[in-house]
Design a protein around this motif. Structure first.
Motif, PDB file in Angstrom:
ATOM      1  N   PRO A  63       0.848  -1.202   0.000  1.00 50.68           N
ATOM      2  CA  PRO A  63       0.000   0.000   0.000  1.00 50.68           C
ATOM      3  C   PRO A  63       0.881   1.248   0.000  1.00 50.68           C
ATOM      4  CG  PRO A  63       0.002  -1.036   2.166  1.00 50.68           C
ATOM      5  CD  PRO A  63       0.735  -1.959   1.223  1.00 50.68           C
ATOM      6  N   PRO A  64       0.372   2.377  -0.480  1.00 47.84           N
ATOM      7  CA  PRO A  64       1.186   3.594  -0.534  1.00 47.84           C
ATOM      8  C   PRO A  64       1.544   4.083   0.868  1.00 47.84           C
ATOM      9  CG  PRO A  64      -1.060   4.050  -1.182  1.00 47.84           C
ATOM     10  CD  PRO A  64      -0.955   2.571  -1.030  1.00 47.84           C
ATOM     11  N   ARG A  65       2.725   4.714   0.972  1.00 47.24           N
ATOM     12  CA  ARG A  65       3.166   5.246   2.255  1.00 47.24           C
ATOM     13  C   ARG A  65       2.381   6.509   2.578  1.00 47.24           C
ATOM     14  NH1 ARG A  65       9.446   5.620   2.596  1.00 47.24           N
ATOM     15  NH2 ARG A  65       8.943   5.602   4.785  1.00 47.24           N
ATOM     16  N   LYS A  66       2.268   6.800   3.855  1.00 45.81           N
ATOM     17  CA  LYS A  66       1.569   8.014   4.284  1.00 45.81           C
ATOM     18  C   LYS A  66       2.406   9.226   3.923  1.00 45.81           C
ATOM     19  CE  LYS A  66      -1.098   5.875   7.878  1.00 45.81           C
ATOM     20  NZ  LYS A  66      -1.509   5.886   9.277  1.00 45.81           N
ATOM     21  N   GLN A  67       1.771  10.279   3.471  1.00 44.82           N
ATOM     22  CA  GLN A  67       2.474  11.441   2.966  1.00 44.82           C
ATOM     23  C   GLN A  67       2.648  12.559   3.991  1.00 44.82           C
ATOM     24  OE1 GLN A  67       3.900  11.697  -0.072  1.00 44.82           O
ATOM     25  NE2 GLN A  67       3.340   9.573  -0.384  1.00 44.82           N
ATOM     26  N   TYR A  68       2.382  12.302   5.273  1.00 45.07           N
ATOM     27  CA  TYR A  68       2.505  13.382   6.252  1.00 45.07           C
ATOM     28  C   TYR A  68       3.754  13.224   7.078  1.00 45.07           C
ATOM     29  CZ  TYR A  68       0.393   9.897   9.321  1.00 45.07           C
ATOM     30  OH  TYR A  68       0.110   8.771  10.017  1.00 45.07           O
TER      31      TYR A  68
END
Length: 68
Positions: A63-68
């Motif tokens: 799954p995509p990594r969190k962008q924060y």
């Protein structure tokens, strides 16, 4: 191959031609045939390519990594 388009600049047509040749893998094969490659070096190169493909496949499946 590719159909020439009307009033297409030479640079654009050449770029399309090179891209079409590259997708067929012809250039890669010609470069491989120009010099002898030891069987061990060939196995090592193919193994590294397989590992890279596997890493790429695993990276796509996560799954995509969190962008924060």
């Amino acid at each position: 191959m590719t159909i020439p388009k009307l009033n297409e600049p030479l640079e654009v047509a050449l770029r399309r031609f090179r891209r079409a040749i590259e997708t067929t893998g012809l250039i890669k094969e010609l470069r491989a045939r120009t010099a002898y490659e030891k069987p061990t070096a060939e196995r090592k190169r193919k193994k590294a390519a397989a590992v890279a493909r596997l890493r790429k496949q695993i990276k796509r499946s996560l799954p995509p990594r969190k962008q924060y």
